[in-house]
Enzyme design. Structure first.
Site, PDB file in Angstrom:
ATOM      1  N   LYS A 116      34.311  28.368  40.296  1.00 21.46           N
ATOM      2  CA  LYS A 116      33.225  29.392  40.072  1.00 21.46           C
ATOM      3  C   LYS A 116      31.989  28.812  39.611  1.00 21.46           C
ATOM      4  O   LYS A 116      30.812  29.491  40.123  1.00 21.46           O
ATOM      5  CB  LYS A 116      33.808  30.283  38.910  1.00 21.46           C
ATOM      6  CG  LYS A 116      35.038  31.345  39.337  1.00 21.46           C
ATOM      7  CD  LYS A 116      35.351  32.125  38.452  1.00 21.46           C
ATOM      8  CE  LYS A 116      36.469  33.162  38.919  1.00 21.46           C
ATOM      9  NZ  LYS A 116      37.566  32.487  39.734  1.00 21.46           N
ATOM     10  N   LYS A 160      35.657  32.201  30.632  1.00 29.78           N
ATOM     11  CA  LYS A 160      36.522  32.363  31.901  1.00 29.78           C
ATOM     12  C   LYS A 160      37.068  30.884  32.221  1.00 29.78           C
ATOM     13  O   LYS A 160      36.578  29.851  32.200  1.00 29.78           O
ATOM     14  CB  LYS A 160      35.475  32.836  33.109  1.00 29.78           C
ATOM     15  CG  LYS A 160      34.924  34.079  32.766  1.00 29.78           C
ATOM     16  CD  LYS A 160      34.255  34.375  34.024  1.00 29.78           C
ATOM     17  CE  LYS A 160      33.519  35.829  33.862  1.00 29.78           C
ATOM     18  NZ  LYS A 160      33.101  36.254  35.478  1.00 29.78           N
ATOM     19  N   GLY A 167      42.081  38.316  36.644  1.00 31.19           N
ATOM     20  CA  GLY A 167      42.046  38.709  35.299  1.00 31.19           C
ATOM     21  C   GLY A 167      42.506  37.586  34.505  1.00 31.19           C
ATOM     22  O   GLY A 167      42.482  38.073  33.140  1.00 31.19           O
ATOM     23  N   GLU A 204      29.653  32.528  30.308  1.00 31.84           N
ATOM     24  CA  GLU A 204      28.437  33.105  30.907  1.00 31.84           C
ATOM     25  C   GLU A 204      28.055  34.222  29.900  1.00 31.84           C
ATOM     26  O   GLU A 204      29.000  34.786  29.009  1.00 31.84           O
ATOM     27  CB  GLU A 204      28.537  33.332  32.335  1.00 31.84           C
ATOM     28  CG  GLU A 204      29.630  34.490  32.655  1.00 31.84           C
ATOM     29  CD  GLU A 204      29.564  34.589  34.153  1.00 31.84           C
ATOM     30  OE1 GLU A 204      28.975  33.652  35.054  1.00 31.84           O
ATOM     31  OE2 GLU A 204      30.224  35.576  34.590  1.00 31.84           O
ATOM     32  N   LYS A 205      27.033  34.854  30.253  1.00 30.67           N
ATOM     33  CA  LYS A 205      26.447  36.112  29.434  1.00 30.67           C
ATOM     34  C   LYS A 205      27.453  37.413  29.841  1.00 30.67           C
ATOM     35  O   LYS A 205      27.701  37.317  31.113  1.00 30.67           O
ATOM     36  CB  LYS A 205      25.058  36.366  29.784  1.00 30.67           C
ATOM     37  CG  LYS A 205      24.416  37.232  28.923  1.00 30.67           C
ATOM     38  CD  LYS A 205      24.254  37.035  27.553  1.00 30.67           C
ATOM     39  CE  LYS A 205      23.380  38.264  26.766  1.00 30.67           C
ATOM     40  NZ  LYS A 205      23.181  37.620  25.353  1.00 30.67           N
ATOM     41  N   ARG A 296      39.556  35.229  51.006  1.00 26.38           N
ATOM     42  CA  ARG A 296      41.050  35.426  51.330  1.00 26.38           C
ATOM     43  C   ARG A 296      40.876  37.081  51.608  1.00 26.38           C
ATOM     44  O   ARG A 296      39.780  37.509  51.215  1.00 26.38           O
ATOM     45  CB  ARG A 296      41.963  35.164  50.496  1.00 26.38           C
ATOM     46  CG  ARG A 296      41.582  35.807  48.918  1.00 26.38           C
ATOM     47  CD  ARG A 296      42.706  35.523  47.991  1.00 26.38           C
ATOM     48  NE  ARG A 296      42.052  35.819  46.449  1.00 26.38           N
ATOM     49  CZ  ARG A 296      41.931  36.994  46.165  1.00 26.38           C
ATOM     50  NH1 ARG A 296      42.019  37.992  46.611  1.00 26.38           N
ATOM     51  NH2 ARG A 296      41.456  36.908  44.590  1.00 26.38           N
ATOM     52  N   ARG A 340      46.516  51.615  43.069  1.00 31.06           N
ATOM     53  CA  ARG A 340      47.407  50.596  43.031  1.00 31.06           C
ATOM     54  C   ARG A 340      48.774  51.143  42.199  1.00 31.06           C
ATOM     55  O   ARG A 340      48.464  51.545  40.988  1.00 31.06           O
ATOM     56  CB  ARG A 340      47.064  49.144  42.554  1.00 31.06           C
ATOM     57  CG  ARG A 340      45.861  48.539  43.215  1.00 31.06           C
ATOM     58  CD  ARG A 340      45.686  47.350  42.704  1.00 31.06           C
ATOM     59  NE  ARG A 340      44.372  46.766  43.061  1.00 31.06           N
ATOM     60  CZ  ARG A 340      44.082  45.304  43.200  1.00 31.06           C
ATOM     61  NH1 ARG A 340      45.038  44.629  42.389  1.00 31.06           N
ATOM     62  NH2 ARG A 340      43.176  44.998  43.765  1.00 31.06           N
TER      63      ARG A 340
END
Length: 449
Positions: A116, A160, A167, A204-205, A296, A340
């Site tokens: 990322k 992250k 998630g 990150e913000k 993907r 889902r």
């Protein structure tokens, strides 16, 4: 064209791929763990190979076993589906080493955009807005170091995992008081979900209550790319999607065009090959920021198929074989929603549930599609992801699509285990959802669980 394709996955996506591959006149090979020996993808493939015990690390993530399965069946290509090894550059490179075509992006593309931090740097170079954030650091970093980074960026922030997905390894931090616990939880989850070799993280913000919108892109080996409109994936719990719709009720025609053009620019700038998504976060003022790129097929790809009339699995296979891209940028004329269906107890914090399905009835009718691998008598295992089905409804308007989904959910009967069907029924009645006014924290504010 390929003569035989091995599907390195399980469940509904393995069955979904097998169907398209067979319709293309190509032989199929299924792989399965010992607990999956009675799965439909095993029955419907032309050949099936057991690749190990139930644990994913010993079966669906076992690269030597998958390569061996391809070699003994003379498969000349491997389709990884989503999850498992679909974004693993080592697996892709091993396929190449053994003369097997990996149906997905090249290893260098996976490395470039799978990480990322690397992906954000790439996007910044071509002028795409990204959220302020840190460079990568490691789970062994001291809390004082993390505290300094957080203070520099300014709260609220989000922690992250660099190699994260689904998630996992993610924690939102609204203020300094919750930083330490969130940091400990994020790094433990990173190690548990992505292995000891994947220790990089970043901060990150955090945008409060954003919309999560992804642009479907496809590209060929000749440097050409196009987009197939967007999907709104903002209905989530714990950063995992529960419902997606296309097009997004939040985007204006101008914004849709602008985001699509930027997504194509990003794909062509790295000469991206195959099917993928460019994902964005949007604030309440419709400013959008690059989130990540997924190299993907996505779980929610059926709604794009329904509004475009394309088979994205077939597109993947043809592009991997070297065919030129024939599609053009698509702007939606139909509406489609995907729910889902997970084997979870929705009103007990979505707790996963294993067990045997005793009775089942699948909805039907025009504009209704159900992608699933389950049947009456099927046993849902605790070893794998809890998603057991997807209901997709499509119509000429969003209102008609929602009405069709309501009817389909009423018809869908699964007994023997708890599922998220009751949750989706409740969501289809929510006045804010009906108006298209929701965000990634929508479920928390409404206290659905």
């Amino acid at each position: 064209m390929f003569k035989k394709i091995l599907i390195a996955n399980r469940g509904e996506i393995a069955l979904r791929i097998i169907r398209t591959v067979k319709e293309m006149g190509i032989k199929t090979v299924a792989v399965y763990s010992t607990v999956d020996k009675n799965s439909l993808h095993v029955y419907f493939a032309d050949e099936a190979v057991c690749i190990g015990p139930p644990s994913p690390n010993q079966s669906y993530l076992n690269v030597p076993n998958l390569i061996s399965a391809a070699e003994i069946t003379n498969a000349d290509a491997i389709h990884p589906g989503y999850g498992f090894l679909s974004e693993n550059p080592y697996f892709s490179s091993m396929c190449k080493k053994h003369g097997i075509k990996f149906i997905g992006p090249l290893p260098n593309h996976m490395i470039q955009i799978g990480n990322k931090i690397s992906a954000k740097k790439t996007m910044k170079k071509i002028g795409i807005s990204c959220l302020p954030g840190s460079d990568c650091f490691f789970v062994e970093s001291s809390y004082k170091e993390i505290e300094k980074i957080a203070e520099k960026i300014g709260y609220p922030i989000i922690i992250k995992s660099v190699s994260g997905g689904g998630g996992k390894g993610i924690r939102s931090v609204l203020n300094k008081n919750s930083l330490k616990n969130s940091w400990e939880e994020a790094k433990k989850e990173t190690l548990a979900c992505f292995g000891r070799g994947k220790k990089e993280m970043y901060i990150e913000k955090l945008i409060l209550n954003p919309r999560h919108v992804e642009i479907q892109i496809i590209g060929d080996k000749y440097g050409k790319a196009c987009h197939l409109s967007e999907r709104d994936c903002s209905i989530q719990r714990r950063n995992q999607k529960l419902l997606e719709e296309a097009p997004s009720p939040f985007l204006t025609p101008y914004l849709r065009k602008k985001m699509g053009e930027i997504a194509v620019k990003a794909a062509e700038s790295i000469h991206y090959e195959g099917v993928g998504t460019i994902e964005f976060l949007l604030d309440k003022n419709k400013n959008f920021y690059f989130l990540e790129m997924n190299p993907r097929i996505q779980v929610e790809h059926p709604i794009t198929e329904e509004i475009t009339g394309l088979d994205l699995i077939q597109e993947q296979i043809c592009l991997a074989y070297g065919k030129k891209l024939s599609e053009k940028n698509y702007y939606p004329k139909m509406y489609s929603i995907e729910c889902r269906i997970n084997a979870e107890e929705p009103y007990k914090n979505f707790r996963p549930m294993a067990g045997k399905i005793t009775q089942m009835h699948v909805p039907g009718g025009k504009g209704v599609r159900v992608d699933t691998h389950i049947y009456a008598g099927y046993s849902v295992s605790h070893y794998y992801d809890s998603m057991i089905a997807k209901i997709i409804t499509t119509a000429k308007s969003r209102k008609e699509t929602i009405e069709k989904m309501r009817r389909s959910l009423d018809e869908f009967v699964i007994e023997g285990i708890c599922t998220t069907i009751p949750f989706h029924k409740q969501l289809m009645q929510n006045k804010d959802f009906l108006k298209g006014e929701y965000h990634t924290n929508f479920l928390d504010t409404l206290k659905f669980y």
